[in-house]
Design an enzyme around this catalytic site. Structure first.
Site, PDB file in Angstrom:
ATOM      1  N   ASP A   1      -9.204  -1.977  17.073  1.00  0.00           N
ATOM      2  CA  ASP A   1      -7.971  -1.319  17.520  1.00  0.00           C
ATOM      3  C   ASP A   1      -7.692  -0.147  16.580  1.00  0.00           C
ATOM      4  OD1 ASP A   1      -5.675  -0.756  18.940  1.00  0.00           O
ATOM      5  OD2 ASP A   1      -4.464  -2.330  18.011  1.00  0.00           O
TER       6      ASP A   1
ATOM      7  N   LEU B   1       0.857  -1.185   0.000  1.00  0.00           N
ATOM      8  CA  LEU B   1       0.000   0.000   0.000  1.00  0.00           C
ATOM      9  C   LEU B   1       0.893   1.234   0.000  1.00  0.00           C
ATOM     10  CD1 LEU B   1      -2.597  -1.120   2.717  1.00  0.00           C
ATOM     11  CD2 LEU B   1      -2.859  -1.215   0.225  1.00  0.00           C
TER      12      LEU B   1
END
Length: 239
Positions: A138, A37
């Site tokens: 999270d 990414l």
């Protein structure tokens, strides 16, 4: 941990096309392989897209709280026991109590008693009952990667939880364009007929208690004051 993370990413991806998680290319007990990414900067359009996509992910309710695998947050185990009942009781039993025990060595007796008071009043502090949401679990800013005009989510502690938990986590350590993300999220939730419940902003400290307990358990007393402040605010919000 790799197995839990891979399971969580795949499970979040089951929310449908457009879910902002990368594909799991391969995993075993030593490695997790994701697509590369290329990171960029957060922008207004990407932030608004993220808010809408996060709402869509949450809307794909798994039908119960917890998850069908053993969870982790950092390297600490998460009790993901599935429960189709009340979120507030599940949160107190599966998220607050175990981590209060872990964190207690860095807390005073008064600190522990304060969190226990929150747990004792959890039903009245949690707001209206909601169906389980498919949450990241999270969702601090370090687990949001801005890339190619959108946000992608990594390192989940995914489970069926309360959607306000992800929103509270985004606010805990600061997320770029947070107000735009939240406005787009709230607008998308209203459009699908599931607006955020009144008082959700006041419940942010309640949802931040678990990650703050995790931080005390991992890093000691440097997070104690933030934990005590959040617990006091959670009780104050309940009147």
């Amino acid at each position: 941990m790799f197995a839990a993370e891979a399971a969580g990413l795949r499970w979040l991806g089951e929310a449908g096309d457009g879910t902002p998680v990368p594909e799991v290319l391969a995993s075993d007990d030593r490695v997790l392989v994701l697509p590369w990414l290329e990171q960029g900067a957060a922008g207004p359009e990407a932030a608004e897209r993220f808010g809408r996509e996060l709402d869509a992910m949450h809307a794909a309710s798994p039908g119960a709280f917890g998850a069908p695998w053993d969870g982790f947050i950092a390297d600490l185990p998460l009790d993901n026991t599935l429960d189709g009942g009340d979120w507030s009781a599940w949160y107190a039993e599966r998220r607050l109590e175990p981590f209060l025990r872990r964190a207690s060595r860095s807390l005073s007796r008064d600190d522990v008693a304060l969190v226990e008071r929150v747990m004792g009043r959890i039903g009245g502090l949690a707001g209206p009952a909601e169906p389980s949401a498919r949450i990241h679990g999270d969702l601090w800013s370090g687990n949001v990667l801005w890339t190619d005009g959108r946000a992608m989510l990594i390192d989940p502690a995914a489970h069926g939880g309360h959607r306000e938990t992800d929103l509270a986590m985004l606010a805990l350590f600061g997320t770029p364009m947070l107000n735009r993300i939240l406005a787009a999220y709230a607008g998308a939730a209203r459009e699908r007929g599931a607006p955020l419940a009144d008082g959700w902003r006041e419940r942010v400290p309640l949802h931040q208690l678990h990650p703050l307990l995790v931080h005390v358990a991992l890093f000691g007393g440097s997070y104690r004051s933030a934990l005590v402040e959040a617990a006091s605010a959670a009780l104050g919000a309940g009147g």
